[in-house]
Design a protein around this motif. Sequence first.
Motif, PDB file in Angstrom:
ATOM      1  N   GLY A 206      84.332  14.011   3.501  1.00  0.00           N
ATOM      2  CA  GLY A 206      83.912  14.604   4.764  1.00  0.00           C
ATOM      3  C   GLY A 206      83.616  13.616   5.878  1.00  0.00           C
ATOM      4  N   LEU A 207      84.085  12.370   5.722  1.00  0.00           N
ATOM      5  CA  LEU A 207      83.839  11.362   6.754  1.00  0.00           C
ATOM      6  C   LEU A 207      84.875  11.422   7.873  1.00  0.00           C
ATOM      7  N   ILE A 208      86.121  11.661   7.497  1.00  0.00           N
ATOM      8  CA  ILE A 208      87.220  11.643   8.462  1.00  0.00           C
ATOM      9  C   ILE A 208      88.219  12.744   8.130  1.00  0.00           C
ATOM     10  N   GLU A 209      89.135  12.955   9.064  1.00  0.00           N
ATOM     11  CA  GLU A 209      90.264  13.860   8.845  1.00  0.00           C
ATOM     12  C   GLU A 209      91.508  13.146   9.347  1.00  0.00           C
ATOM     13  N   VAL A 210      92.476  12.948   8.457  1.00  0.00           N
ATOM     14  CA  VAL A 210      93.643  12.125   8.767  1.00  0.00           C
ATOM     15  C   VAL A 210      94.863  12.994   9.034  1.00  0.00           C
ATOM     16  N   SER A 211      95.561  12.683  10.123  1.00  0.00           N
ATOM     17  CA  SER A 211      96.827  13.343  10.449  1.00  0.00           C
ATOM     18  C   SER A 211      97.773  12.279  10.988  1.00  0.00           C
ATOM     19  N   GLY A 212      98.566  11.694  10.090  1.00  0.00           N
ATOM     20  CA  GLY A 212      99.439  10.598  10.495  1.00  0.00           C
ATOM     21  C   GLY A 212      98.606   9.399  10.921  1.00  0.00           C
ATOM     22  N   ARG A 213      98.834   8.933  12.143  1.00  0.00           N
ATOM     23  CA  ARG A 213      98.066   7.800  12.673  1.00  0.00           C
ATOM     24  C   ARG A 213      96.814   8.253  13.420  1.00  0.00           C
ATOM     25  N   ASP A 214      96.626   9.571  13.551  1.00  0.00           N
ATOM     26  CA  ASP A 214      95.439  10.103  14.219  1.00  0.00           C
ATOM     27  C   ASP A 214      94.347  10.385  13.191  1.00  0.00           C
ATOM     28  N   ILE A 215      93.144   9.890  13.472  1.00  0.00           N
ATOM     29  CA  ILE A 215      92.024  10.055  12.546  1.00  0.00           C
ATOM     30  C   ILE A 215      90.829  10.626  13.301  1.00  0.00           C
ATOM     31  N   LYS A 216      90.386  11.803  12.879  1.00  0.00           N
ATOM     32  CA  LYS A 216      89.216  12.428  13.481  1.00  0.00           C
ATOM     33  C   LYS A 216      87.967  11.948  12.754  1.00  0.00           C
ATOM     34  N   LEU A 217      86.972  11.535  13.514  1.00  0.00           N
ATOM     35  CA  LEU A 217      85.723  11.032  12.946  1.00  0.00           C
ATOM     36  C   LEU A 217      84.755  12.205  12.796  1.00  0.00           C
ATOM     37  N   LEU A 218      84.578  12.670  11.564  1.00  0.00           N
ATOM     38  CA  LEU A 218      83.790  13.878  11.316  1.00  0.00           C
ATOM     39  C   LEU A 218      82.296  13.605  11.193  1.00  0.00           C
ATOM     40  N   ASP A 219      81.936  12.420  10.700  1.00  0.00           N
ATOM     41  CA  ASP A 219      80.519  12.108  10.474  1.00  0.00           C
ATOM     42  C   ASP A 219      80.254  10.665  10.903  1.00  0.00           C
ATOM     43  N   ILE A 220      79.990  10.491  12.187  1.00  0.00           N
ATOM     44  CA  ILE A 220      79.809   9.152  12.745  1.00  0.00           C
ATOM     45  C   ILE A 220      78.563   8.473  12.180  1.00  0.00           C
ATOM     46  N   VAL A 221      77.506   9.248  11.944  1.00  0.00           N
ATOM     47  CA  VAL A 221      76.269   8.671  11.407  1.00  0.00           C
ATOM     48  C   VAL A 221      76.522   8.038  10.043  1.00  0.00           C
ATOM     49  N   ARG A 222      77.245   8.726   9.184  1.00  0.00           N
ATOM     50  CA  ARG A 222      77.537   8.184   7.855  1.00  0.00           C
ATOM     51  C   ARG A 222      78.503   7.009   7.929  1.00  0.00           C
ATOM     52  N   LEU A 223      79.438   7.052   8.874  1.00  0.00           N
ATOM     53  CA  LEU A 223      80.345   5.917   9.045  1.00  0.00           C
ATOM     54  C   LEU A 223      79.570   4.675   9.468  1.00  0.00           C
ATOM     55  N   GLU A 224      78.609   4.851  10.367  1.00  0.00           N
ATOM     56  CA  GLU A 224      77.773   3.721  10.793  1.00  0.00           C
ATOM     57  C   GLU A 224      76.929   3.205   9.632  1.00  0.00           C
ATOM     58  N   SER A 225      76.474   4.109   8.778  1.00  0.00           N
ATOM     59  CA  SER A 225      75.690   3.700   7.606  1.00  0.00           C
ATOM     60  C   SER A 225      76.540   2.879   6.646  1.00  0.00           C
ATOM     61  N   GLU A 226      77.821   3.228   6.540  1.00  0.00           N
ATOM     62  CA  GLU A 226      78.727   2.467   5.679  1.00  0.00           C
ATOM     63  C   GLU A 226      78.830   1.021   6.163  1.00  0.00           C
ATOM     64  N   ILE A 227      78.848   0.833   7.490  1.00  0.00           N
ATOM     65  CA  ILE A 227      78.950  -0.517   8.052  1.00  0.00           C
ATOM     66  C   ILE A 227      77.707  -1.332   7.717  1.00  0.00           C
ATOM     67  N   VAL A 228      76.540  -0.724   7.906  1.00  0.00           N
ATOM     68  CA  VAL A 228      75.287  -1.421   7.595  1.00  0.00           C
ATOM     69  C   VAL A 228      75.247  -1.790   6.116  1.00  0.00           C
ATOM     70  N   GLU A 229      75.646  -0.846   5.269  1.00  0.00           N
ATOM     71  CA  GLU A 229      75.656  -1.090   3.825  1.00  0.00           C
ATOM     72  C   GLU A 229      76.640  -2.198   3.469  1.00  0.00           C
ATOM     73  N   GLY A 230      77.719  -2.287   4.244  1.00  0.00           N
ATOM     74  CA  GLY A 230      78.747  -3.286   3.965  1.00  0.00           C
ATOM     75  C   GLY A 230      78.294  -4.716   4.153  1.00  0.00           C
ATOM     76  N   PHE A 231      77.214  -4.907   4.909  1.00  0.00           N
ATOM     77  CA  PHE A 231      76.691  -6.252   5.121  1.00  0.00           C
ATOM     78  C   PHE A 231      75.688  -6.663   4.045  1.00  0.00           C
ATOM     79  N   LYS A 232      75.303  -5.720   3.192  1.00  0.00           N
ATOM     80  CA  LYS A 232      74.287  -6.009   2.188  1.00  0.00           C
ATOM     81  C   LYS A 232      74.932  -6.557   0.921  1.00  0.00           C
ATOM     82  N   TYR A 233      74.440  -7.683   0.483  1.00  0.00           N
ATOM     83  CA  TYR A 233      74.942  -8.294  -0.748  1.00  0.00           C
ATOM     84  C   TYR A 233      73.782  -8.517  -1.711  1.00  0.00           C
ATOM     85  N   ASP A 234      74.082  -8.382  -2.979  1.00  0.00           N
ATOM     86  CA  ASP A 234      73.083  -8.663  -4.010  1.00  0.00           C
ATOM     87  C   ASP A 234      73.195 -10.128  -4.417  1.00  0.00           C
ATOM     88  N   TYR A 235      72.105 -10.845  -4.289  1.00  0.00           N
ATOM     89  CA  TYR A 235      72.115 -12.275  -4.623  1.00  0.00           C
ATOM     90  C   TYR A 235      71.337 -12.516  -5.904  1.00  0.00           C
TER      91      TYR A 235
END
Length: 235
Positions: A206-235
Amino acid sequence: MIKACEALGKTSLFAGLERTTFQNYCALTRVRSFAKGEIVVAEGDLCSSIGVIEKGRIAMQKYTTSGDFATISLLKSGDFFGEDLIFGTQNYYAFTFEAMSATEVLFVNKDVLSALMDQSSIVKANFLRILSDRVSTQNKRIALLAQKSIRHKIAFYLMELKTEQESTGQDIDSVRLPVSKEVIAKLLAMPRPSFSRELIHMQKDGLIEVSGRDIKLLDIVRLESEIVEGFKYDY
């Protein structure tokens, strides 16, 4: 000469400058056309001019001896290349620049650029701003590659496309991939099948909807959360 003058006047390098300041240099610049797939600049070429993309798109590629390649960056109309090399001591291209569509490039050689910068503080300030923008772009590239998973990288890239479209007044609820999914996958440093599979997974979640090269952003808040999570590393 007339075409070169018109092209010069439209570039951000000469923004705020009277045409009389640079019209004497028009004959010393050139506009070249490239077909899709044609090499604009090859790795190892000497950088003696800066290039300004008048129309079309160019991919900055790194090729291996076997013919495989990685896409480092995608350049669009209005973007520059060579500005980071033109006055450097290491001024040979480390990458190949390939036209992704019918493309026109305005080339301004080093002597012309130096003369104009000496003549006008506006040109000098514009050039410094262009260099600053290049650093910002490279920092974003580093941030993208620092994302720890395929999903995080895709989320980061889609949100960057959203920001780019917002700056031009386009629809902010969807984005359009500027080139093929194969090239985008290489830009994101992942296999093409992995890119396609993750798009399907993100659509099912439920994050996006893909139609060829067009991508609808369905849940921007969760997409932004994915970015923040992507910077977190376990050391």
